[in-house]
Write an enzyme that holds these catalytic residues in place. Structure first.
Site, PDB file in Angstrom:
ATOM      1  N   ASP A   1       3.324  27.340  21.603  1.00  0.00           N
ATOM      2  CA  ASP A   1       3.303  25.654  21.750  1.00  0.00           C
ATOM      3  C   ASP A   1       4.537  24.813  21.115  1.00  0.00           C
ATOM      4  O   ASP A   1       4.232  23.503  21.242  1.00  0.00           O
ATOM      5  CB  ASP A   1       2.034  25.416  21.047  1.00  0.00           C
ATOM      6  CG  ASP A   1       1.959  25.741  19.462  1.00  0.00           C
ATOM      7  OD1 ASP A   1       3.004  26.824  19.142  1.00  0.00           O
ATOM      8  OD2 ASP A   1       1.038  25.479  18.590  1.00  0.00           O
TER       9      ASP A   1
ATOM     10  N   GLU B   1       6.999  33.982   6.569  1.00  0.00           N
ATOM     11  CA  GLU B   1       8.655  34.016   6.855  1.00  0.00           C
ATOM     12  C   GLU B   1       9.455  34.468   5.588  1.00  0.00           C
ATOM     13  O   GLU B   1      10.563  35.217   5.725  1.00  0.00           O
ATOM     14  CB  GLU B   1       9.053  32.626   7.292  1.00  0.00           C
ATOM     15  CG  GLU B   1       8.584  31.876   8.440  1.00  0.00           C
ATOM     16  CD  GLU B   1       7.002  31.385   8.189  1.00  0.00           C
ATOM     17  OE1 GLU B   1       6.307  31.572   7.192  1.00  0.00           O
ATOM     18  OE2 GLU B   1       6.747  30.794   9.292  1.00  0.00           O
TER      19      GLU B   1
HETATM   20  N1  UDP Z   1      -1.812  32.826  18.329  1.00  0.00           N
HETATM   21  C1  UDP Z   1      -2.405  33.925  18.643  1.00  0.00           C
HETATM   22  N2  UDP Z   1      -3.767  34.341  18.262  1.00  0.00           N
HETATM   23  C2  UDP Z   1      -4.669  33.359  17.793  1.00  0.00           C
HETATM   24  C3  UDP Z   1      -3.887  32.175  17.355  1.00  0.00           C
HETATM   25  C4  UDP Z   1      -2.569  31.815  17.486  1.00  0.00           C
HETATM   26  O1  UDP Z   1      -1.815  34.751  19.242  1.00  0.00           O
HETATM   27  O2  UDP Z   1      -5.678  33.661  17.350  1.00  0.00           O
HETATM   28  C5  UDP Z   1      -0.451  32.709  18.713  1.00  0.00           C
HETATM   29  C6  UDP Z   1      -0.167  31.307  19.231  1.00  0.00           C
HETATM   30  O3  UDP Z   1      -0.524  31.320  20.715  1.00  0.00           O
HETATM   31  C7  UDP Z   1       1.096  30.877  18.874  1.00  0.00           C
HETATM   32  C8  UDP Z   1       1.341  31.638  17.477  1.00  0.00           C
HETATM   33  O4  UDP Z   1       0.173  32.669  17.422  1.00  0.00           O
HETATM   34  O5  UDP Z   1       2.118  31.319  19.852  1.00  0.00           O
HETATM   35  C9  UDP Z   1       1.308  30.860  16.413  1.00  0.00           C
HETATM   36  O6  UDP Z   1      -0.008  29.950  16.419  1.00  0.00           O
HETATM   37  P1  UDP Z   1      -0.347  28.654  16.436  1.00  0.00           P
HETATM   38  O7  UDP Z   1       0.747  27.684  17.282  1.00  0.00           O
HETATM   39  O8  UDP Z   1      -1.776  28.379  16.187  1.00  0.00           O
HETATM   40  O9  UDP Z   1       0.221  28.377  14.898  1.00  0.00           O
HETATM   41  P2  UDP Z   1       1.086  27.218  13.893  1.00  0.00           P
HETATM   42  O10 UDP Z   1       1.110  26.078  14.863  1.00  0.00           O
HETATM   43  O11 UDP Z   1      -0.332  26.758  13.130  1.00  0.00           O
HETATM   44  O12 UDP Z   1       2.206  27.832  13.195  1.00  0.00           O
HETATM   45 MN    MN Z   2       1.899  26.373  16.747  1.00  0.00          MN
END
Ligand code: UDP
Ligand code: MN
Length: 336
Positions: A194, A280
């Site tokens: 995203d 990280e």
């Molecule tokens: N993601 C996943 N399974 C989940 C939630 C998230 O594979 O149950 C993936 C999501 O598609 C993204 C990455 O893990 O590529 C990070 O997740 P997210 O964007 O929700 O995290 P944030 O924006 O909070 O860092």
């Molecule tokens: Mn994200």
């Protein structure tokens, strides 16, 4: 008497002639007016379209020229000689998944010599992702690894409550260990599905020899979080507000690791039981000994080439209305 008649007649004739001319003129203006307007608007529409096409082609030429100047030896080298970027993307099923992956793939397909390792958070690989990858024409590796039930976010649970993408990133790293020659020239970069990426971030990371770092926009409650760079061009801390005491207070999108460096710590894995915000740091501690070892990218960390964007949860309340009325959902037979 006769003279006045002829004079009168002459006047009448002159009036008639003037009237005819006037009528002719008005008719001419009216007719030609509408047809001219039509043809003018037709011409201007075609010209506008042609101008738009020309300007978008000019932009494309400029973009390609820019890329060419950045290539070693003015782009005369085969791109297959460039260090390979292994882009690791965890992804999970949700209404916006195809939209996110389409957007991301349309960025990544512009990056030369990139391998997209996409790991679905699911028990099996889905058709939606498989078709999207096949259609992209990219070099991809399609994997799946389901998040254990106890670590899956529940509906309405805030997302920072549990780490995301852990097992998926591990599956991708394992694929690299099993399939990539440790001597390969390249880097590993974590690409969430995203976020928003400028092509420049890939140019910055490609020649990283250890670990490269750069700013990330729209993250940690700030417009930008970035490494604090001193007069000598070395990292000496982190310009963040949330948890700046972390050893590496940087988002996953803000660094890339050289492949050879990765292979020096090849057993390493992400874990679920990690303090919030420390994924990280724990990862990077295994690949860097001190902050001044970090390679400062993006013009001394003053440019933002990646943004931690998040897509709003989509409103599907009218689908509920359809369901309550006993009607089929809006997407019957259509992949969205
Ligand atoms: N993601 C996943 N399974 C989940 C939630 C998230 O594979 O149950 C993936 C999501 O598609 C993204 C990455 O893990 O590529 C990070 O997740 P997210 O964007 O929700 O995290 P944030 O924006 O909070 O860092
Ligand atoms: Mn994200």
């Amino acid at each position: 008497m006769q003279e006045t008649m002829t004079l009168k007649n002459k006047r009448i004739i002159i009036y008639i002639v003037i009237l005819i001319f006037l009528l002719w003129g008005i008719k001419g203006i009216w007719w030609s007016g509408t047809s001219d307007a039509k043809s003018v608007s037709l011409i201007s529409e075609t010209t506008l379209r042609q101008e738009n096409l020309i300007s978008s082609l000019k932009t494309e030429v400029a973009r390609l020229q820019l890329q060419l100047t950045k290539c070693p030896h003015g782009g005369q080298d085969d791109v297959s000689n460039l260090p390979i970027i292994y882009a690791i993307t965890p992804t999970h099923k949700r209404p916006v998944q195809k939209a996110e992956l389409t957007r991301l793939s349309h960025t990544l397909m512009l990056v030369p010599n990139l391998r997209w390792i996409i790991v679905e958070d699911s028990e099996t690989k889905t058709d939606v992702v498989a078709k999207l990858l096949a259609k992209s024409g990219m070099q991809f590796i399609h994997l799946n690894a389901a998040t254990p039930k106890e670590w899956k976010l529940r509906a309405k649970e805030p997302r920072w409550n549990k780490p995301r993408g852990v097992i998926q990133r591990n599956a991708a790293l394992q694929w690299i260990r099993d399939n990539v020659d440790p001597g390969t020239d390249g880097v590993i970069y974590f690409v969430d599905d995203d976020n928003s990426y400028s092509l420049e971030v890939f140019d910055e990371m490609r020649n990283v020899k250890g670990v490269g770092v750069w700013p990330v926009g729209l993250v940690g409650g700030l417009l930008v979080e970035r490494p604090k760079v001193n007069m000598l061009g070395k990292v000496e801390g982190w310009l963040t507000v949330w948890s700046p005491q972390r050893p590496f207070a940087i988002d996953m999108a803000g660094f890339a690791v050289n492949l050879k460096r990765f292979f020096q710590q090849s057993d390493w894995k992400f874990a679920y039981e990690v303090e919030k915000g420390y994924q990280e740091s724990i990862f990077l501690q295994h690949f860097v000994n001190s902050l001044d070892e970090l390679e400062v990218k993006a013009e001394n960390c003053t440019k933002v080439y990646v943004w931690h964007t998040r897509t709003e949860a989509v409103n599907l309340n009218q689908e509920d209305v359809l369901r309550k009325k006993g009607k089929p959902p809006s997407n019957v037979g259509i992949e969205v």
